[in-house]
Scaffold this active site. Structure first.
Site, PDB file in Angstrom:
ATOM      1  N   SER A  67       0.832  -1.206   0.000  1.00 19.17           N
ATOM      2  CA  SER A  67       0.000   0.000   0.000  1.00 19.17           C
ATOM      3  C   SER A  67       0.866   1.255   0.000  1.00 19.17           C
ATOM      4  O   SER A  67       2.003   1.248   0.466  1.00 19.17           O
ATOM      5  CB  SER A  67      -0.914   0.033   1.227  1.00 19.17           C
ATOM      6  OG  SER A  67      -1.740  -1.097   1.271  1.00 19.17           O
TER       7      SER A  67
HETATM    8  N1  SAH Z   1      -0.901  -4.805   4.131  1.00 20.12           N
HETATM    9  C1  SAH Z   1      -0.164  -5.025   2.894  1.00 20.12           C
HETATM   10  C2  SAH Z   1      -0.981  -4.618   1.681  1.00 20.12           C
HETATM   11  C3  SAH Z   1      -1.352  -5.818   0.966  1.00 20.12           C
HETATM   12  S1  SAH Z   1      -2.361  -5.729  -0.456  1.00 20.12           S
HETATM   13  C4  SAH Z   1       1.184  -4.361   2.910  1.00 20.12           C
HETATM   14  O1  SAH Z   1       1.478  -3.622   3.858  1.00 20.12           O
HETATM   15  O2  SAH Z   1       1.964  -4.600   2.001  1.00 20.12           O
HETATM   16  C5  SAH Z   1      -3.698  -6.747   0.132  1.00 20.12           C
HETATM   17  C6  SAH Z   1      -3.378  -8.164   0.464  1.00 20.12           C
HETATM   18  O3  SAH Z   1      -4.578  -8.763   0.948  1.00 20.12           O
HETATM   19  C7  SAH Z   1      -2.950  -9.038  -0.714  1.00 20.12           C
HETATM   20  O4  SAH Z   1      -1.717  -9.629  -0.440  1.00 20.12           O
HETATM   21  C8  SAH Z   1      -4.070 -10.073  -0.839  1.00 20.12           C
HETATM   22  O5  SAH Z   1      -3.620 -11.342  -1.267  1.00 20.12           O
HETATM   23  C9  SAH Z   1      -4.600 -10.104   0.569  1.00 20.12           C
HETATM   24  N2  SAH Z   1      -5.962 -10.603   0.738  1.00 20.12           N
HETATM   25  C10 SAH Z   1      -7.060 -10.362  -0.023  1.00 20.12           C
HETATM   26  N3  SAH Z   1      -8.133 -11.021   0.459  1.00 20.12           N
HETATM   27  C11 SAH Z   1      -7.717 -11.683   1.584  1.00 20.12           C
HETATM   28  C12 SAH Z   1      -8.337 -12.569   2.508  1.00 20.12           C
HETATM   29  N4  SAH Z   1      -9.637 -12.924   2.422  1.00 20.12           N
HETATM   30  N5  SAH Z   1      -7.592 -13.062   3.523  1.00 20.12           N
HETATM   31  C13 SAH Z   1      -6.276 -12.749   3.654  1.00 20.12           C
HETATM   32  N6  SAH Z   1      -5.622 -11.929   2.786  1.00 20.12           N
HETATM   33  C14 SAH Z   1      -6.328 -11.413   1.764  1.00 20.12           C
END
Ligand code: SAH
Length: 218
Positions: free
Chosen positions: A66
């Site tokens: 993000s």
């Molecule tokens: N917090 C992260 C941002 C990740 S982007 C950072 O600091 O880099 C969002 C992430 O959520 C992705 O990796 C995606 O695979 C995950 N995601 C989406 N749906 C999800 C779910 N139901 N359970 C766990 N992870 C999920």
């Protein structure tokens, strides 16, 4: 060289902090965390130049780390206090989890993509964030074994608010979730007043990769 934090990187982080601050983040502890964490470690080597721009960036498996401002904004809404137990949905690169640890929280984080989970789990240990408890699974279901949580943060764009997660939130707890029907989500802060009543606040619009159900075994 892998995991080398130079003066130049530190200088770039100072500038990033100024940018995030100018966009309205005032919580000094969050700004200090951004200043401290070598965000370039969280991107593949070839893209480390991008680490200190205030933009989201693709990581593995079509996911993104993000935008720093978004991380700071969600974290500010979460109002983190030392020792709080926090559940993050969407581990991704692990950067958000690292920010929460720097604020003194006990962090539990779930990722639904196996390969990404394995990579980030290993990486967080390598760079010294070994107190972060990482889980492979479907974030919709939360972590009932470790509930209740003081705070819950969802870092993927949801089109519904998972009831299971609200159940796992303490009374008085806060959940921050990007939520809405389209591509652009409202940043929603939910405060659990008691078992039946939730207060809901809207805090601007953000873009996120989708919150999906189930897991991906690769
Ligand atoms: N917090 C992260 C941002 C990740 S982007 C950072 O600091 O880099 C969002 C992430 O959520 C992705 O990796 C995606 O695979 C995950 N995601 C989406 N749906 C999800 C779910 N139901 N359970 C766990 N992870 C999920």
């Amino acid at each position: 060289m892998k995991y080398f934090d130079s003066y130049r990187h530190k200088g770039l982080r100072k500038k990033l902090v100024e940018i995030v601050k100018s966009k309205g983040i005032s919580d000094e502890k969050i700004l200090q965390a951004i200043l401290k964490i070598p965000r370039h470690y969280f991107l593949d080597d070839a893209f480390s130049e991008w680490a200190y721009k205030d933009v989201a960036f693709p990581i593995d498996a079509d996911q993104t780390i993000s935008q720093p401002y978004t991380v700071a904004f969600q974290t500010q809404l979460l109002d983190v206090k030392p020792k709080e137990k926090i559940l993050e949905i969407g581990t991704g690169s692990g950067y958000q989890a690292a920010v929460l640890v720097e604020l003194g929280a006990k962090v539990y984080t779930i990722e639904r993509q196996k390969k990404l989970f394995e990579k980030t789990n290993k990486f967080l240990n390598e760079i010294g964030y070994n107190t972060i408890r990482t889980f492979f699974g479907d974030g919709y279901l939360g972590l009932p074994r470790f509930a209740p949580f003081d705070k819950i943060i969802i870092t993927a764009g949801a089109s519904e608010i998972p009831k299971e997660l609200l159940k796992q939130l303490k009374v008085g707890g806060i959940m921050v979730i990007p939520y809405g029907n389209g591509d652009v989500k409202d940043m929603i802060k939910l405060v659990k007043i008691d078992e039946k009543n939730i207060r809901r606040e809207k805090h601007g619009k953000f873009r996120f990769v989708p919150f999906k159900t189930g897991v991906e075994d690769k």
